[in-house]
Scaffold this motif. Sequence first.
Motif, short mmCIF file in Angstrom:
data_model
loop_
_atom_site.label_atom_id
_atom_site.label_comp_id
_atom_site.label_asym_id
_atom_site.label_seq_id
_atom_site.Cartn_x
_atom_site.Cartn_y
_atom_site.Cartn_z
N ASP A 65 -58.93 77.10 102.49
CA ASP A 65 -58.86 78.39 101.79
C ASP A 65 -58.46 79.51 102.75
OD1 ASP A 65 -59.52 77.24 99.42
OD2 ASP A 65 -61.60 77.96 99.36
N GLU A 66 -58.98 79.47 103.98
CA GLU A 66 -58.61 80.49 104.96
C GLU A 66 -57.13 80.36 105.33
OE1 GLU A 66 -62.56 81.54 107.58
OE2 GLU A 66 -61.57 79.63 107.97
N ILE A 67 -56.65 79.13 105.42
CA ILE A 67 -55.23 78.92 105.71
C ILE A 67 -54.37 79.51 104.60
CG2 ILE A 67 -53.41 77.16 105.88
CD1 ILE A 67 -55.36 75.40 107.41
N ALA A 68 -54.77 79.27 103.35
CA ALA A 68 -54.01 79.81 102.21
C ALA A 68 -53.96 81.33 102.25
CB ALA A 68 -54.65 79.34 100.90
N ALA A 69 -55.09 81.96 102.53
CA ALA A 69 -55.15 83.43 102.57
C ALA A 69 -54.30 83.99 103.69
CB ALA A 69 -56.59 83.90 102.71
N GLN A 70 -54.33 83.35 104.87
CA GLN A 70 -53.57 83.87 106.01
C GLN A 70 -52.08 83.63 105.84
OE1 GLN A 70 -55.85 85.66 107.13
NE2 GLN A 70 -57.32 84.22 106.24
N CYS A 71 -51.70 82.46 105.31
CA CYS A 71 -50.28 82.21 105.04
C CYS A 71 -49.74 83.23 104.04
CB CYS A 71 -50.07 80.79 104.50
SG CYS A 71 -50.11 79.51 105.75
N PHE A 72 -50.56 83.57 103.06
CA PHE A 72 -50.14 84.51 102.03
C PHE A 72 -49.89 85.90 102.61
CE2 PHE A 72 -51.46 87.74 98.84
CZ PHE A 72 -50.43 87.55 97.93
N ILE A 73 -50.83 86.41 103.40
CA ILE A 73 -50.66 87.76 103.93
C ILE A 73 -49.54 87.78 104.98
CG2 ILE A 73 -52.36 87.62 105.82
CD1 ILE A 73 -51.76 90.62 103.43
N PHE A 74 -49.39 86.69 105.72
CA PHE A 74 -48.30 86.58 106.68
C PHE A 74 -46.95 86.59 105.96
CE2 PHE A 74 -45.86 83.62 109.67
CZ PHE A 74 -45.52 84.64 110.54
N PHE A 75 -46.90 85.89 104.84
CA PHE A 75 -45.67 85.86 104.04
C PHE A 75 -45.33 87.26 103.52
CE2 PHE A 75 -43.78 85.57 99.78
CZ PHE A 75 -42.59 84.93 100.08
N LEU A 76 -46.31 87.92 102.91
CA LEU A 76 -46.05 89.23 102.33
C LEU A 76 -45.66 90.26 103.38
CD1 LEU A 76 -48.84 89.73 99.63
CD2 LEU A 76 -46.52 88.85 99.36
N ALA A 77 -46.47 90.33 104.45
CA ALA A 77 -46.20 91.33 105.49
C ALA A 77 -44.89 91.02 106.19
CB ALA A 77 -47.34 91.33 106.50
N GLY A 78 -44.60 89.75 106.39
CA GLY A 78 -43.40 89.36 107.12
C GLY A 78 -42.12 89.62 106.38
N PHE A 79 -42.09 89.31 105.08
CA PHE A 79 -40.82 89.49 104.38
C PHE A 79 -40.58 90.95 103.98
CE2 PHE A 79 -42.47 89.37 99.93
CZ PHE A 79 -41.55 90.20 99.31
N GLU A 80 -41.62 91.66 103.60
CA GLU A 80 -41.41 93.01 103.08
C GLU A 80 -41.22 94.05 104.18
OE1 GLU A 80 -40.99 95.91 100.01
OE2 GLU A 80 -40.80 93.74 100.12
N THR A 81 -42.10 94.05 105.18
CA THR A 81 -41.99 95.10 106.21
C THR A 81 -40.73 94.95 107.04
OG1 THR A 81 -43.36 93.82 107.75
CG2 THR A 81 -44.49 95.44 106.37
#
Length: 496
Positions: free
Chosen positions: A286-302
Motif C-alpha cells: 500500500d505504501e508503494i502504491a501511494a508513493q508511486c502515485f504521488i511520484f507520478f503526479l508530481a513528476g509529470f505535471e510539474t
Amino acid sequence: MILFAIIAIVLFIVYVKWRHSYWTRLGIYQMQPEFFIGNARSVLTGKTSFAQTVYERYNSIKATGQQCGGIYLFLEPAVYFIDPKLIKTILQKDFQYFMSHGLYHHPKDILSMNLFNMEGDVWRNLRAKLTPTFTSGKMKMMFDTIIEKTNGLEAMVDKFASNQQPFAIKEALGRFTTDIIGSCAFGIECNSLEDPDNLFRAYGKKVFEPNLYRFWLFNLLPWWFLGNIGFKSNGRDVSEFFIKVVKETIKTRQENQIFRKDFMHLLLELKNMEINEKNPLTITDDEIAAQCFIFFLAGFETSSTNMTFALLELAQNPEIQEKLRDEINDVIERHGGKITYDAVMEMKYLDMVINETLRKFPPVTILPRICTKDYEIPGTKSTIKKGTRVHIPVWGLHRDPDYYPDPDVFDPERFNEENKLKRPDFTFLPFGEGPRMCIGLRFGMLQSRVGLISLIRNFSFSLNKKTSLPIRMSSGSVIISVKGEVWLDAKKIRDY
C-alpha cells in the motif's frame, strides 16, 4: 418561537464576528473578511486563480510593513508569513513546530497516504525510507530511460515543423513526461506520445482538473468521517486504477524476477529487506502504491509545466534561446557529441533558464504548513496556536520587486552566482526548503533539463499568434497552469 429564532440568528452573527476578529485580538494585521466565508470567496468561486489570490494577499500584508498577516477560510484562521528571515526560521530552525502540510489523508484512502500528505513520525519514517531512492546515483540509473523518451518527443515536434503547423506545447510535454514517469515509476510503457488517450494520461489529467467540490469537503467535514464513508480524494476510478496497476506490477516482477532501472525496483528492494534493528526500512504494498502515485503526479505535471513556461519565454526571447542553444551544443561537443548525465549537469546557463522559469512560474503558489504546537512569533508577543494553518506565499516572494527588479521580465542572469548572493535567503522557494523540501527535486530538474536540451538543440521556437497574451493562470488548479494552450511554431535546425 420567532423570538428564539431571532436570538439564534443574533448569536450566530455575534459568534461569526468574534471568530473573524481572531487576528485583531492577537495583535496581527488581518485582511478584511466577508461574513462567514472569510477570505475564501476567490477560491470557492474559481473566478480568480490561486496565483493571483496569493499575490494580492502578499502585497496587502507587505503594504502594512508587518512580517505576517491573517486571513480566514470560512471561520478558520490562517496566517501568511512574508518576511524571508522569519520564513527561514519556520522552515528550518523551528521546523519542529511546522512539520505538517495539513493535507487530507486517511488509511482507508490508500493513495492519500503518500509522503507529501503524511505527518509527524509517520512522515519522518517514510521520508527516511524513500530518501535513498532519490540520490544522484539513482538519478544516473534512470537517465537512459529519460533520454530514450526524447526520441518520441523530437519525432512529434519534427512532424509539426515539417508541415509548418503550430502545436500545443503544454499537451505535447504532458505526454512526454507521462511516458517518462510511467516507465520510471511503474515500469510501464504508456506510449502517450503516440496514444494521447491511454489510461495513464487520462487519469493523470483527471487528478489535476479543478475540483471545488473536494475543497469544500476537506474544509467543512472531519477527515475521519470522509475516510470512513469511503471517500477517495482522487476519485474512486483513479484510485482503483493506480492501486491495481501497482499491485499487478509488484506481483509480476516478484514472480518473474524482473529487473528494471526504475523507481519501482528501488521500492521493491526496500520491501524485500529483512526487518532488523539496524535496518527497519521495509515498505508495504500500500505504501508503494501511494508513493508511486504521488511520484507520478508530481513528476509529470510539474516538469511538463516548467518546460511549457520555459519554452513560452524562450519563444519570446530569441537571444536567450540562442545563447542557451550555444551552450547546449558546446557542452555536448565536449562530451563526444552525446547527451550524457555529466554533460547535462555541466550546463550552467540551462540551470539559470530553468530557475528563472521557476521564479516567474513556481509550480505551487504557497507552501502549506500546520502549526503543530503553540509558537511565539520571534520578536513579538503574539502566539500562533496549535492547529493554525500557515501559508508561505511563494508566488508573492518570487514576484516581489525588492528581490527581483522588474519581476515580469524574464532574465536568467538573476541566477548567476553574483546576483544570487545579493538576494536574501528564502526568497526562491519553487520546491520548498528545510526538511520537507521536495524529495523528487533532482528527478524533476533532470526531466526538465533533458527535455529542453532535446528540443532547443534540434528546433528553433517562436510564439504562434494563437497564443493569447498576456497569459492567464488556470483557476482552481493546485499546480499552476496556463489557461488555454501555449501554441508554438517550430523550425528544424539540425538533423538527428
